[in-house]
Write a protein that holds these residues in place. Structure first.
Motif, mmCIF file in Angstrom:
data_model
loop_
_atom_site.group_PDB
_atom_site.id
_atom_site.type_symbol
_atom_site.label_atom_id
_atom_site.label_comp_id
_atom_site.label_asym_id
_atom_site.label_seq_id
_atom_site.Cartn_x
_atom_site.Cartn_y
_atom_site.Cartn_z
ATOM 1 N N ALA A 143 0.807 -1.217 0.000
ATOM 2 C CA ALA A 143 0.000 0.000 0.000
ATOM 3 C C ALA A 143 0.843 1.272 0.000
ATOM 4 O O ALA A 143 0.337 2.345 -0.311
ATOM 5 C CB ALA A 143 -0.937 0.000 1.210
ATOM 6 N N GLY A 144 2.110 1.175 0.361
ATOM 7 C CA GLY A 144 2.957 2.365 0.373
ATOM 8 C C GLY A 144 4.146 2.199 1.296
ATOM 9 O O GLY A 144 4.221 1.237 2.063
ATOM 10 N N ASN A 145 5.067 3.138 1.198
ATOM 11 C CA ASN A 145 6.212 3.121 2.104
ATOM 12 C C ASN A 145 6.585 4.540 2.487
ATOM 13 O O ASN A 145 6.115 5.504 1.880
ATOM 14 C CB ASN A 145 7.397 2.375 1.504
ATOM 15 C CG ASN A 145 7.904 2.991 0.223
ATOM 16 O OD1 ASN A 145 7.520 4.099 -0.164
ATOM 17 N ND2 ASN A 145 8.773 2.291 -0.466
ATOM 18 N N CYS A 146 7.406 4.659 3.504
ATOM 19 C CA CYS A 146 7.889 5.971 3.922
ATOM 20 C C CYS A 146 9.219 5.795 4.652
ATOM 21 O O CYS A 146 9.457 4.770 5.281
ATOM 22 C CB CYS A 146 6.869 6.689 4.807
ATOM 23 S SG CYS A 146 6.377 5.821 6.303
ATOM 24 N N PRO A 147 10.106 6.780 4.543
ATOM 25 C CA PRO A 147 11.404 6.697 5.214
ATOM 26 C C PRO A 147 11.378 7.397 6.573
ATOM 27 O O PRO A 147 10.591 8.316 6.805
ATOM 28 C CB PRO A 147 12.324 7.451 4.252
ATOM 29 C CG PRO A 147 11.424 8.514 3.678
ATOM 30 C CD PRO A 147 10.065 7.874 3.572
ATOM 31 N N VAL A 148 12.231 6.937 7.460
ATOM 32 C CA VAL A 148 12.486 7.626 8.727
ATOM 33 C C VAL A 148 13.991 7.835 8.795
ATOM 34 O O VAL A 148 14.755 6.897 8.608
ATOM 35 C CB VAL A 148 12.009 6.804 9.947
ATOM 36 C CG1 VAL A 148 12.429 7.469 11.248
ATOM 37 C CG2 VAL A 148 10.505 6.602 9.904
ATOM 38 N N THR A 149 14.409 9.057 9.046
ATOM 39 C CA THR A 149 15.825 9.369 9.183
ATOM 40 C C THR A 149 16.141 9.570 10.656
ATOM 41 O O THR A 149 15.399 10.244 11.364
ATOM 42 C CB THR A 149 16.180 10.641 8.394
ATOM 43 O OG1 THR A 149 15.823 10.439 7.022
ATOM 44 C CG2 THR A 149 17.658 10.953 8.483
ATOM 45 N N GLY A 150 17.231 8.966 11.109
ATOM 46 C CA GLY A 150 17.650 9.093 12.501
ATOM 47 C C GLY A 150 17.519 7.780 13.244
ATOM 48 O O GLY A 150 17.146 6.754 12.680
ATOM 49 N N ALA A 151 17.834 7.820 14.531
ATOM 50 C CA ALA A 151 17.836 6.612 15.361
ATOM 51 C C ALA A 151 16.430 6.136 15.702
ATOM 52 O O ALA A 151 16.226 4.980 16.053
ATOM 53 C CB ALA A 151 18.630 6.851 16.636
ATOM 54 N N ALA A 152 15.435 7.009 15.612
ATOM 55 C CA ALA A 152 14.035 6.674 15.886
ATOM 56 C C ALA A 152 13.170 7.781 15.291
ATOM 57 O O ALA A 152 13.657 8.861 14.993
ATOM 58 C CB ALA A 152 13.788 6.558 17.387
ATOM 59 N N GLY A 153 11.881 7.504 15.118
ATOM 60 C CA GLY A 153 10.989 8.536 14.594
ATOM 61 C C GLY A 153 9.740 7.955 13.979
ATOM 62 O O GLY A 153 9.446 6.767 14.132
ATOM 63 N N SER A 154 8.999 8.806 13.270
ATOM 64 C CA SER A 154 7.727 8.422 12.666
ATOM 65 C C SER A 154 7.668 8.878 11.224
ATOM 66 O O SER A 154 8.359 9.818 10.825
ATOM 67 C CB SER A 154 6.562 9.058 13.432
ATOM 68 O OG SER A 154 6.535 8.622 14.765
ATOM 69 N N CYS A 155 6.795 8.222 10.473
ATOM 70 C CA CYS A 155 6.509 8.641 9.105
ATOM 71 C C CYS A 155 5.056 8.279 8.799
ATOM 72 O O CYS A 155 4.414 7.543 9.554
ATOM 73 C CB CYS A 155 7.461 8.001 8.099
ATOM 74 S SG CYS A 155 7.336 6.213 7.957
ATOM 75 N N GLU A 156 4.543 8.814 7.705
ATOM 76 C CA GLU A 156 3.127 8.643 7.373
ATOM 77 C C GLU A 156 2.968 8.169 5.930
ATOM 78 O O GLU A 156 3.650 8.640 5.036
ATOM 79 C CB GLU A 156 2.423 9.983 7.555
ATOM 80 C CG GLU A 156 0.953 9.962 7.296
ATOM 81 C CD GLU A 156 0.335 11.333 7.514
ATOM 82 O OE1 GLU A 156 0.076 12.027 6.507
ATOM 83 O OE2 GLU A 156 0.135 11.702 8.685
ATOM 84 N N VAL A 157 2.040 7.219 5.758
ATOM 85 C CA VAL A 157 1.630 6.790 4.425
ATOM 86 C C VAL A 157 0.167 7.201 4.287
ATOM 87 O O VAL A 157 -0.673 6.821 5.109
ATOM 88 C CB VAL A 157 1.798 5.267 4.234
ATOM 89 C CG1 VAL A 157 1.223 4.831 2.891
ATOM 90 C CG2 VAL A 157 3.262 4.874 4.348
ATOM 91 N N ALA A 158 -0.125 8.013 3.279
ATOM 92 C CA ALA A 158 -1.481 8.523 3.062
ATOM 93 C C ALA A 158 -2.083 7.909 1.800
ATOM 94 O O ALA A 158 -1.414 7.188 1.058
ATOM 95 C CB ALA A 158 -1.440 10.045 2.946
ATOM 96 N N GLY A 159 -3.349 8.199 1.572
ATOM 97 C CA GLY A 159 -4.043 7.714 0.382
ATOM 98 C C GLY A 159 -4.474 6.266 0.490
ATOM 99 O O GLY A 159 -4.638 5.588 -0.526
ATOM 100 N N LEU A 160 -4.662 5.781 1.709
ATOM 101 C CA LEU A 160 -5.053 4.388 1.925
ATOM 102 C C LEU A 160 -6.566 4.216 1.864
ATOM 103 O O LEU A 160 -7.318 5.120 2.234
ATOM 104 C CB LEU A 160 -4.534 3.897 3.278
ATOM 105 C CG LEU A 160 -3.022 3.989 3.497
ATOM 106 C CD1 LEU A 160 -2.664 3.577 4.911
ATOM 107 C CD2 LEU A 160 -2.285 3.147 2.479
ATOM 108 N N THR A 161 -6.991 3.056 1.406
ATOM 109 C CA THR A 161 -8.419 2.727 1.427
ATOM 110 C C THR A 161 -8.773 2.216 2.805
ATOM 111 O O THR A 161 -7.911 1.711 3.536
ATOM 112 C CB THR A 161 -8.736 1.655 0.369
ATOM 113 O OG1 THR A 161 -7.936 0.507 0.643
ATOM 114 C CG2 THR A 161 -8.447 2.156 -1.033
ATOM 115 N N PRO A 162 -10.047 2.339 3.202
ATOM 116 C CA PRO A 162 -10.436 1.832 4.522
ATOM 117 C C PRO A 162 -10.159 0.331 4.636
ATOM 118 O O PRO A 162 -10.245 -0.415 3.661
ATOM 119 C CB PRO A 162 -11.940 2.103 4.572
ATOM 120 C CG PRO A 162 -12.163 3.229 3.606
ATOM 121 C CD PRO A 162 -11.150 3.000 2.512
#
Length: 139
Positions: A98-117
């Motif tokens: 459904a998608g991917n996203c990168p996180v830079t650093g030792a920890a963190g968050s990222c978001e994948v949008a445009g998902l179907t329910p």
């Protein structure tokens, strides 16, 4: 000239901390490079497998949070992949990308949008300059 090259090599070795523990003449025959200027002397290793990422979904998106594993080196980045789970019992593929996203650093968050329910899962792996961990599966 050859003499200039040897002199330069000796100067570099002195600056790098070559020689015995106190630079004694007994140790002069066996130079050991202790490290480069500014080097802490620690060995960098590939990151270990991170724990299962946490994922929070809503409004057609999912936010995935990653953290380092308890073994291995410190991550400098993560790859996060999100998959949608099929509700169709006759589907040939249970999970679809459904998608991917990168996180830079030792920890963190990222978001994948445009998902179907529906149900989505995330997996991640950590990387640094030495190598890449195995995948931490499903959140």
């Amino acid at each position: 000239t050859k003499a200039a090259g040897i002199a330069a090599l000796c100067a570099v070795m002195l600056l790098a901390g070559c020689g015995g523990s106190a630079g004694s003449s007994a140790d002069a025959g066996a130079p050991v490079i202790r490290g480069m200027a500014g080097d802490s002397g620690s060995t960098v290793t590939a990151p270990g497998q991170p724990p299962v990422p946490t994922a929070v979904g809503g409004d057609g998106k999912i936010t995935v949070t990653v953290s380092p594993g308890t073994t291995g080196g410190t991550p400098t980045a993560y790859v996060v992949k999100v998959y949608a789970k099929s509700d169709d019992p006759n589907a040939s593929t249970v999970y679809t990308f459904a998608g991917n996203c990168p996180v830079t650093g030792a920890a963190g968050s990222c978001e994948v949008a445009g998902l179907t329910p529906g149900l989505h899962v995330a997996m991640t792996r950590a990387t640094n300059t030495v190598g890449t961990s195995t995948w931490a599966l499903w959140s």
